[in-house]
Design a protein around this motif. Structure first.
Motif, PDB file in Angstrom:
ATOM      1  N   GLY A 278       0.821  -1.206   0.000  1.00  0.00           N
ATOM      2  CA  GLY A 278       0.000   0.000   0.000  1.00  0.00           C
ATOM      3  C   GLY A 278       0.850   1.248   0.000  1.00  0.00           C
ATOM      4  N   HIS A 292      -2.847   9.597   5.329  1.00  0.00           N
ATOM      5  CA  HIS A 292      -3.580   9.073   4.170  1.00  0.00           C
ATOM      6  C   HIS A 292      -2.975   7.728   3.753  1.00  0.00           C
ATOM      7  N   THR A 294      -3.388   4.205   0.923  1.00  0.00           N
ATOM      8  CA  THR A 294      -4.036   3.347  -0.079  1.00  0.00           C
ATOM      9  C   THR A 294      -3.679   1.910   0.264  1.00  0.00           C
ATOM     10  N   VAL A 305      -8.213  -1.557  -5.015  1.00  0.00           N
ATOM     11  CA  VAL A 305      -7.424  -0.616  -4.217  1.00  0.00           C
ATOM     12  C   VAL A 305      -8.372   0.384  -3.555  1.00  0.00           C
ATOM     13  N   HIS A 306      -8.135   0.661  -2.289  1.00  0.00           N
ATOM     14  CA  HIS A 306      -9.018   1.542  -1.531  1.00  0.00           C
ATOM     15  C   HIS A 306      -8.217   2.639  -0.835  1.00  0.00           C
ATOM     16  N   TYR A 307      -8.888   3.770  -0.660  1.00  0.00           N
ATOM     17  CA  TYR A 307      -8.300   4.905   0.051  1.00  0.00           C
ATOM     18  C   TYR A 307      -8.953   5.048   1.420  1.00  0.00           C
ATOM     19  N   LEU A 323     -10.845   2.999  -5.248  1.00  0.00           N
ATOM     20  CA  LEU A 323     -10.229   3.680  -6.388  1.00  0.00           C
ATOM     21  C   LEU A 323     -10.146   2.709  -7.555  1.00  0.00           C
ATOM     22  N   SER A 331      -0.507   0.402  -5.629  1.00  0.00           N
ATOM     23  CA  SER A 331      -0.906   1.795  -5.448  1.00  0.00           C
ATOM     24  C   SER A 331       0.106   2.566  -4.618  1.00  0.00           C
ATOM     25  N   ILE A 333       0.408   6.851  -2.666  1.00  0.00           N
ATOM     26  CA  ILE A 333      -0.337   8.073  -2.361  1.00  0.00           C
ATOM     27  C   ILE A 333       0.623   9.132  -1.841  1.00  0.00           C
ATOM     28  N   ALA A 343      -3.738   9.919  -5.408  1.00  0.00           N
ATOM     29  CA  ALA A 343      -3.494   8.470  -5.347  1.00  0.00           C
ATOM     30  C   ALA A 343      -3.212   7.962  -6.755  1.00  0.00           C
ATOM     31  N   TRP A 345      -2.425   4.256  -9.056  1.00  0.00           N
ATOM     32  CA  TRP A 345      -2.530   2.809  -9.002  1.00  0.00           C
ATOM     33  C   TRP A 345      -2.504   2.246 -10.428  1.00  0.00           C
TER      34      TRP A 345
END
Lengths: 411, 165
Positions: A278, A292, A294, A305-307, A323, A331, A333, A343, A345
């Motif tokens: 991440g 922050h 990812t 992939v998530h934020y 995302l 990813s 960030i 971000a 990815w």
């Protein structure tokens, strides 16, 4: 004479019988021939000779972008350093690390050679290529420059255990320390001998390293780690086991480790190798610090992939913002003090993986739609992003199958 | 037959058998190979196992298959390396480490493996090990991560029973 002949024939015939057993389960065939899927013989399958950039890492320190690229030409691998003081618009002359055309580097995208800088001191680390070991992975090696990357000397590497390989390294700096995390398989107290997350720091710019800490004695064995610092403590993002979600913890100035939380509680139970890590970055806007992240997961219900963000330095996290689509994997960030967050990815495009980005102008509350970052029609992967003085700088690799190129873009 | 001819014959037989025993076919696995394999093994149970030289869990799983291989010989194992153009030496290393015995095996022959991932399963992004179980009615069960030995043995025993009641 006849008895000798009969004896030789008997022995050879016995050998015949024993050798035939080699085709049975439990015995090992050792020579290969090659056929197509349909069974027609064809020429020996040959790996294309890939040249170009096989490893990439970058950091920003005091406004300067420091970039380390691993390059391969024929069978030779080498590491090259360059820097930019204008956000990536122009670059220094490339400097070859240790001035060696052929370094034993075991790196690939996702397990790249690493760089960190503290003023004029630049430290690079990588996993040694060692054909005698499993996965060809040897111990961590390091090189150091004290003149802004003009000249290099071999340096001591962070690990104090050399009973196996070290991999998935990451490093970060603050004004006092250089922090390093990596995976190795030493036996830690309370754990079996298995892959875990280790940490060390240096208070002399990478000249020497402190006694290693085991942050987690059982982690994913093949996922990259991320370490960032808030100026005094090192925050480490890594893939945990049981569940195989990303986790975060902090090493404070007294070198005490505190596990904080999962980053994205997907409860993904997976006994295998996800090869996904991440991204992580701090941002301070109007005195408010926000972390922050990812995270990638292959949990069947949360694929992609998530934020997420945290307002209490990793103890609790926001809801996830997905995302890209389900095919998103690798990813990164970066978060600027002006409130912007970007971000990046990779995910499946027309010709395989392509790189994308999305931007938030309000500290991660709202996000733009995904936009293509890499060249249209090109196969691109593993994008990285850093914040610069006036914006962001992204870098990644693109490949045509024979040549892999370094690509960059200011955002 | 004269003595020397006898020796020559025995030597010839020895060499030819050694040569045969030390042979494994390595086949390229490309986009479309998954469909071809399902066709090739249609209406019979088989197990399709994807592995990588950098996946320690894969080695454990392959070693488990090796142990059961002799007990359930009628269920073919189709073993595919996902490392593009993996060297023969690595394939042989896997066989030595796991004890698996194969007449043929497959290796990804595509520089960008994600194209094959998507062809095999649209939600596969390269996680390993991944194992596909096909029964004689061509029903497919996909398992992500290392397979539990008990479940594996139960499935193999059931298939073996159907083949040889």
């Amino acid at each position: 004479m006849r008895k000798i002949i009969v004896a030789v024939t008997f022995l050879l015939t016995m050998s015949f019988s024993v050798t035939t057993l080699a085709e049975q389960p439990g015995h090992k065939p050792v020579k290969s021939v090659h056929k197509t899927s349909g069974g027609k013989p064809h020429k020996k399958m040959k790996r294309p000779q890939i040249e170009g950039v096989f490893s990439l890492d970058m950091v920003v320190n005091k406004g300067r972008i420091h970039l380390l690229a691993g390059r391969q030409k024929a069978d030779k691998k080498s590491l090259w350093y360059r820097y930019s003081d204008d956000g990536g618009a122009s670059w220094s002359v490339d400097s070859q690390v240790l001035k060696k055309d052929s370094l034993p580097v075991r790196a690939t995208r996702g397990n790249d050679a690493q760089i960190v800088a503290q003023g004029e001191i630049v430290v690079v680390t990588w996993t040694k290529f060692d054909p005698k070991t499993r996965f060809n992975s040897g111990p961590m090696l390091a090189a150091r420059s004290v003149d802004g990357g003009q000249s290099w000397l071999p340096a001591s590497a962070p690990p104090d255990w050399n009973g196996g390989s070290h991999g998935f390294i990451d490093m970060a700096v603050d004004d006092k320390f250089v922090h390093a995390v990596w995976l190795d398989s030493r036996k830690a107290e309370g754990f079996k001998k298995q892959q875990g997350v280790r940490y060390s720091r240096s208070s002399d710019g990478g000249l020497s390293w402190d006694k290693n800490l085991t942050l987690d004695g059982h982690s994913c064995s093949c996922c990259w780690n991320k370490v960032v610092t808030d100026g005094s403590s090192a925050y480490v993002l890594y893939r945990d086991k049981n569940p195989s979600d990303l986790s975060i913890g902090v090493v404070n100035e007294q070198q005490q480790w505190q596990y904080l939380n999962h980053v994205g509680s997907f409860n993904w139970m997976f006994d295998g190798c996800p090869h996904i890590g991440g991204g992580l970055d701090f941002q301070t806007v109007l005195g408010v610090k926000r972390l922050h992240a990812t995270v990638g997961t292959a949990h069947p219900k949360h694929l992609g992939v998530h934020y997420l963000y945290s307002n209490d330095s990793g103890k609790s996290w926001s809801d996830i913002k997905t995302l890209g689509d389900e095919s998103a994997i690798h990813s990164d960030i970066a978060a600027h003090e002006d409130g912007r967050v970007i971000a990046v990815w990779d995910m499946m495009g027309e010709v395989g993986l392509g790189n994308f980005y999305a931007e938030s102008k309000d500290g991660g509350e709202h996000w733009s739609v995904a936009k293509l970052l890499s060249t249209k029609g090109a196969r691109a992967s593993h994008p990285r992003i850093v914040k610069t003085k006036n914006g962001f700088f992204a870098a990644w690799t693109e490949s045509d199958g024979l040549n892999q190129r370094l690509m960059t873009k200011g955002l | 037959m004269g003595p020397f001819k006898l020796i020559l014959l025995a030597v010839f037989l020895f060499i030819s058998v050694v040569s045969k025993a030390n042979t494994i076919e390595i086949r390229p696995f490309v986009k479309g190979s998954f469909a071809e394999l399902k066709q090739e093994y249609s209406n019979q149970p088989f197990v399709l196992i994807f592995w990588s030289e950098s996946c320690s869990y894969c080695m454990k799983e392959l070693a488990m298959f090796a142990k059961l291989q002799g007990k359930y010989p009628d269920v073919p194992l189709v073993v595919v390396a996902t490392d593009p153009f993996l060297d023969e030496s690595e394939v042989k290393g896997m066989l030595e480490r796991t004890g698996l015995s194969l007449q043929k095996t497959w290796v990804f022959a595509e520089q960008f493996p994600e194209r094959i991932y998507a062809d095999v399963h649209k939600r596969w992004r390269g996680e390993l090990p991944v194992t596909h179980f096909f029964d004689q009615d061509n029903r497919e069960v996909r398992h992500l991560g290392i397979v539990k030995q008990k479940a594996l043995e139960n499935w193999l025993a059931a298939q073996q029973q159907l083949i040889n009641p």
